[in-house]
Design an enzyme around this catalytic site. Structure first.
Site, PDB file in Angstrom:
ATOM      1  N   GLN A 163      96.062 168.019  49.730  1.00 46.01           N
ATOM      2  CA  GLN A 163      95.480 166.761  49.227  1.00 46.01           C
ATOM      3  C   GLN A 163      96.441 165.564  49.194  1.00 46.01           C
ATOM      4  OE1 GLN A 163      92.775 166.725  45.619  1.00 46.01           O
ATOM      5  NE2 GLN A 163      94.507 165.599  44.803  1.00 46.01           N
ATOM      6  N   GLU A 205      93.316 157.268  47.971  1.00 43.97           N
ATOM      7  CA  GLU A 205      94.358 156.696  47.109  1.00 43.97           C
ATOM      8  C   GLU A 205      95.306 155.796  47.885  1.00 43.97           C
ATOM      9  OE1 GLU A 205      96.227 159.687  44.694  1.00 43.97           O
ATOM     10  OE2 GLU A 205      94.323 160.450  43.986  1.00 43.97           O
ATOM     11  N   ASP A 311      97.731 171.307  37.293  1.00 47.69           N
ATOM     12  CA  ASP A 311      96.717 170.272  37.061  1.00 47.69           C
ATOM     13  C   ASP A 311      95.377 170.947  36.735  1.00 47.69           C
ATOM     14  OD1 ASP A 311      94.929 168.160  37.198  1.00 47.69           O
ATOM     15  OD2 ASP A 311      95.241 167.708  39.305  1.00 47.69           O
ATOM     16  N   LYS A 336      96.312 163.890  32.414  1.00 47.77           N
ATOM     17  CA  LYS A 336      95.302 162.881  32.755  1.00 47.77           C
ATOM     18  C   LYS A 336      94.408 162.715  31.530  1.00 47.77           C
ATOM     19  CE  LYS A 336      94.743 164.329  37.631  1.00 47.77           C
ATOM     20  NZ  LYS A 336      94.044 165.369  38.447  1.00 47.77           N
ATOM     21  N   ARG A 365      93.675 159.010  38.563  1.00 45.32           N
ATOM     22  CA  ARG A 365      92.675 159.797  39.279  1.00 45.32           C
ATOM     23  C   ARG A 365      92.456 159.190  40.658  1.00 45.32           C
ATOM     24  NH1 ARG A 365      90.563 164.048  36.065  1.00 45.32           N
ATOM     25  NH2 ARG A 365      90.427 164.842  38.198  1.00 45.32           N
ATOM     26  N   SER A 366      91.747 159.924  41.503  1.00 46.30           N
ATOM     27  CA  SER A 366      91.481 159.382  42.838  1.00 46.30           C
ATOM     28  C   SER A 366      90.495 158.214  42.775  1.00 46.30           C
ATOM     29  CB  SER A 366      90.994 160.480  43.767  1.00 46.30           C
ATOM     30  OG  SER A 366      89.969 161.233  43.156  1.00 46.30           O
ATOM     31  N   LYS A 387     102.365 159.282  38.509  1.00 41.23           N
ATOM     32  CA  LYS A 387     101.679 159.496  39.792  1.00 41.23           C
ATOM     33  C   LYS A 387     100.423 158.640  39.806  1.00 41.23           C
ATOM     34  CE  LYS A 387      99.179 163.255  42.122  1.00 41.23           C
ATOM     35  NZ  LYS A 387      98.426 164.504  41.910  1.00 41.23           N
TER      36      LYS A 387
HETATM   37  C1  2PG Z   1      94.873 165.121  41.441  1.00 43.03           C
HETATM   38  C2  2PG Z   1      94.199 163.761  41.467  1.00 43.03           C
HETATM   39  C3  2PG Z   1      95.104 162.671  41.926  1.00 43.03           C
HETATM   40  P1  2PG Z   1      91.608 163.741  41.506  1.00 43.03           P
HETATM   41  O1  2PG Z   1      94.316 166.122  41.909  1.00 43.03           O
HETATM   42  O2  2PG Z   1      95.967 165.235  40.899  1.00 43.03           O
HETATM   43  O3  2PG Z   1      95.642 162.913  43.199  1.00 43.03           O
HETATM   44  O4  2PG Z   1      93.034 163.801  42.239  1.00 43.03           O
HETATM   45  O5  2PG Z   1      91.607 162.536  40.651  1.00 43.03           O
HETATM   46  O6  2PG Z   1      90.598 163.688  42.627  1.00 43.03           O
HETATM   47  O7  2PG Z   1      91.501 165.002  40.709  1.00 43.03           O
HETATM   48 MG    MG Z   2      96.101 167.421  41.281  1.00 40.73          MG
END
Ligand code: 2PG
Ligand code: MG
Length: 421
Positions: A163, A205, A311, A336, A365-366, A387
């Site tokens: 990703q 992103e 995560d 997050k 977040r994305s 990040k």
């Molecule tokens: C992640 C985030 C940011 P998403 O997986 O860490 O890259 O992605 O917000 O889609 O969960």
């Molecule tokens: Mg992640």
């Protein structure tokens, strides 16, 4: 200490960086100040993170937030009007009482997140201090940027199964210096991609999106691009990956890598080659969120040279972080706010991680907006890393530029040292 009380709570629909509706909340106080919060949205979400309330149905892909707006007006606003902001967690406590579910499915994670962030900003404004100071007092350091240069996975139609391909300046001591290195590398990567595959787009992103390139090819060109800028790969700048492995694996630990299906151990062999062939210094979500055996083995195997960041399996939950440490999984925690649903719940996760000596990465977040309060959270919580995606697109640069402004005001603040000696 402040005597300000909440006089009004208003919610509306605004738009995120994927062109999707999201919830904005404003909290007005009786001293004339206002705090605003906007809920971000993930694409690769963990199954146990706070659940957003979306309208469903056909319109706007079912993503609209009219029911969430209605809930703020009918349930949250009446409960909050009159609440004193003298305690930083007062609003989050009301939210916990209004919705006692563990995944915020009562009010919706987007409702609690937007309200909680608005309350944080309002609480800082009534005290006339920045939000980071309300969280952590005078900062003693700044978080180190972890910045996407190539996007894949759920943020790029799965064309490359990994990703996030990111870089981390390891030796830069200032935010300005680190971001300058990142910008040079971002453009050097872009030039190499154009040479290799022709014009490429950008993923969700803002990282380059070179179509179907294999991860090894991307790692190779990133390593060369770091060198193009005169920096030493692995010494001055490292590569960090968010594998987001839940997206391409199954609960029982089968990993769909290109056209092949690997066991957890075979997958770790692939990662092991990457770690020895390229300057990889951090890996997030190396295993499926439910495949604790592979996460466990990855941490044991790579932790001396790489940060193993959790995560999807930890979802900013103090309880899950505690459990993961009992099982020796992950050596660092991604944080997050919208996974936890409130600032207070995310802060509990930060404190839990700290107790286990785990570095923390405060992450966007994305699906993001111009809201830059994330930087205050990272600074206020003394995060090791921050990040926020790439160094392009306004929803990303809103955050980097807030970091630049804080660094510019507090000139003696240096970046936290890289956590692995
Ligand atoms: C992640 C985030 C940011 P998403 O997986 O860490 O890259 O992605 O917000 O889609 O969960
Ligand atoms: Mg992640």
């Amino acid at each position: 200490m402040t005597h300000a009380r909440i006089s009004e709570v208003r919610a509306r629909r605004v738009w995120d960086s994927r062109g999707r509706p999201t919830l904005e909340v404003e909290i007005d106080c009786d001293d004339g100040t206002r705090g605003r919060g906007i809920a971000p949205a993930g694409a690769s979400t963990g199954s146990r993170e706070a659940l957003d309330l979306r309208d469903g149905g056909e319109r706007l892909g079912g993503m609209d937030v009219l029911t969430a707006i209605e809930k703020v007006g009918r349930i949250v606003a009446p409960a909050l009007v009159g609440t004193s902001l003298s305690s930083r967690s007062a609003v989050d406590e009301v939210l916990d009482r209004l919705d006692e579910t563990t995944n915020r499915s009562g009010l919706g994670g987007n409702v609690t997140t937007a309200v909680s962030l608005a309350a944080l900003v309002a609480g800082a404004r009534v005290r006339r201090i920045p939000a980071f100071e309300l969280l952590g007092g005078q900062p003693s350091s700044l978080p180190r940027p972890e910045v996407q240069v190539v996007g894949g996975g759920a943020h790029a139609l799965g064309t490359t199964f990994v990703q996030d391909f990111m870089v981390v300046p390891l030796t830069a001591t200032t935010a300005a210096g680190a971001l300058e290195q990142v910008a040079e590398i971002y453009h050097a990567v872009g030039r190499r991609i154009v040479k290799l595959v022709g014009p490429a787009g950008v993923a969700d992103e803002g990282g380059h999106w070179p179509g179907e390139l294999r991860p090894e090819a991307i790692l190779e060109l990133m390593t060369l691009a770091i060198g193009d800028t005169g920096l030493i790969p692995g010494v001055e700048v490292g590569i960090s990956l968010d594998l987001a492995a839940t997206q391409f694996s199954t609960e029982d630990g089968r990993y769909h890598v290109g056209k092949q299906i690997f066991s957890g151990d075979e997958w770790l062999e692939v990662l092991s080659e990457w770690v020895s062939d390229y300057p990889v210094v951090a890996m997030e979500d190396v295993a499926h969120e439910a495949d604790s055996a592979t996460a466990d083995r990855a941490t044991a195997r790579f932790r001396k040279t790489c940060l193993l960041i959790g995560d999807d399996a930890l979802v900013t939950s103090a309880a899950l972080i505690r459990e993961s440490q009992r099982l020796h999984q992950y050596s660092a925690a991604l944080i997050k706010v919208n996974q936890a649903g409130t600032v207070a719940a995310a802060e509990a996760a930060v404190n839990e991680a700290r107790q286990h000596g785990m570095p923390i990465v405060v992450s966007a977040r994305s699906g993001e907006t111009e809201d830059a309060v994330l930087v205050d959270l990272a600074v206020g919580w003394s995060a090791d890393l921050i990040k926020v995606g790439s160094i392009t697109r306004g929803e990303r640069t809103a955050k980097w530029n807030r970091l630049v402004r804080i660094a510019d005001r507090y000139t003696d603040l240096k970046l936290v040292g890289w956590p692995i000696p």
